[in-house]
Design a protein around this motif. Structure first.
Motif, PDB file in Angstrom:
ATOM      1  N   LEU A  49     -21.856 -41.954  -5.080  1.00 23.80           N
ATOM      2  CA  LEU A  49     -21.012 -41.985  -5.044  1.00 23.80           C
ATOM      3  C   LEU A  49     -21.139 -39.651  -4.264  1.00 23.80           C
ATOM      4  O   LEU A  49     -20.455 -39.151  -4.853  1.00 23.80           O
ATOM      5  N   PRO A  52     -16.048 -39.395  -0.712  1.00 22.64           N
ATOM      6  CA  PRO A  52     -14.568 -38.562  -1.523  1.00 22.64           C
ATOM      7  C   PRO A  52     -14.238 -39.294  -1.164  1.00 22.64           C
ATOM      8  O   PRO A  52     -12.952 -38.426  -1.850  1.00 22.64           O
ATOM      9  N   PRO A  55     -13.016 -42.867  -6.293  1.00 24.15           N
ATOM     10  CA  PRO A  55     -11.717 -41.900  -7.604  1.00 24.15           C
ATOM     11  C   PRO A  55     -12.438 -41.448  -8.138  1.00 24.15           C
ATOM     12  O   PRO A  55     -13.477 -41.855  -8.782  1.00 24.15           O
ATOM     13  N   LYS A  56     -12.230 -39.897  -9.059  1.00 24.83           N
ATOM     14  CA  LYS A  56     -12.933 -38.989  -9.985  1.00 24.83           C
ATOM     15  C   LYS A  56     -13.505 -40.364 -11.323  1.00 24.83           C
ATOM     16  O   LYS A  56     -14.660 -40.141 -11.569  1.00 24.83           O
ATOM     17  N   GLU A  57     -13.223 -40.577 -11.779  1.00 18.27           N
ATOM     18  CA  GLU A  57     -12.910 -41.500 -12.953  1.00 18.27           C
ATOM     19  C   GLU A  57     -14.069 -43.075 -12.308  1.00 18.27           C
ATOM     20  O   GLU A  57     -15.383 -42.938 -13.799  1.00 18.27           O
ATOM     21  N   GLN A  58     -14.278 -43.485 -11.391  1.00 19.88           N
ATOM     22  CA  GLN A  58     -15.143 -43.943 -11.339  1.00 19.88           C
ATOM     23  C   GLN A  58     -16.593 -43.567 -11.104  1.00 19.88           C
ATOM     24  O   GLN A  58     -17.036 -43.800 -11.392  1.00 19.88           O
ATOM     25  N   LYS A  59     -16.473 -42.189 -10.081  1.00 27.28           N
ATOM     26  CA  LYS A  59     -17.718 -40.946  -9.601  1.00 27.28           C
ATOM     27  C   LYS A  59     -18.610 -41.208 -11.318  1.00 27.28           C
ATOM     28  O   LYS A  59     -19.350 -41.271 -11.158  1.00 27.28           O
ATOM     29  N   LEU A  60     -17.388 -40.573 -12.500  1.00 28.66           N
ATOM     30  CA  LEU A  60     -17.759 -40.300 -14.073  1.00 28.66           C
ATOM     31  C   LEU A  60     -18.663 -41.955 -14.308  1.00 28.66           C
ATOM     32  O   LEU A  60     -19.753 -41.805 -15.175  1.00 28.66           O
TER      33      LEU A  60
END
Length: 131
Positions: A49, A52, A55-60
């Motif tokens: 998490l 940087p 990807p945002k989708e993976q963090k979500l």
């Protein structure tokens, strides 16, 4: 329904339950009952998490998975002996398989270091494996 959609359905809305301190408390309380591979997987997701480059989708998705792990009552209640954390372990390992290509050796090592810090001598990975 494909496996990725099933995972997304299970973790949908669970992100609201995620907070780093809640995750760490749950790991301290139940982590050693989770099984080594899933325990290290959860710690690796926690480390991922911070990246940087993820990807945002993976963090979500990770936030949803860790939020699911934090919930005391989910598909199988966590306080039930032996089976209580089985669904959490499956979800954690499935999430790792989905984002495997984005997981770095540094994230894996950061997961190990976190668990060594939390559990000290109780955390003794005896076998090497690939996430």
């Amino acid at each position: 329904m494909d496996e990725n959609m099933q995972l997304e359905t299970v973790v949908k809305g669970k992100g609201k339950h995620y907070a780093p301190n809640k995750f760490l408390n749950k790991i301290k309380m139940y982590g050693l009952n989770l099984g080594f591979k899933a325990l290290h997987g959860a710690a690796t997701l926690f480390a991922a998490l911070k990246s940087p480059d993820l990807p945002k989708e993976q963090k979500l998705m990770i936030v949803g998975v860790l939020g699911y792990f934090i919930l005391p009552i989910d598909l199988v209640a966590d306080f039930l002996p032996t089976v209580g954390l089985a669904d959490d372990a499956v979800i954690i390992l499935k999430a790792l398989s989905v984002i495997y290509s984005s997981i770095t050796e540094e994230m894996k090592e950061e997961g190990h270091e976190l668990l060594k810090k939390i559990f000290g001598e109780k955390y003794m990975p005896t076998i090497e494996y690939e996430i």
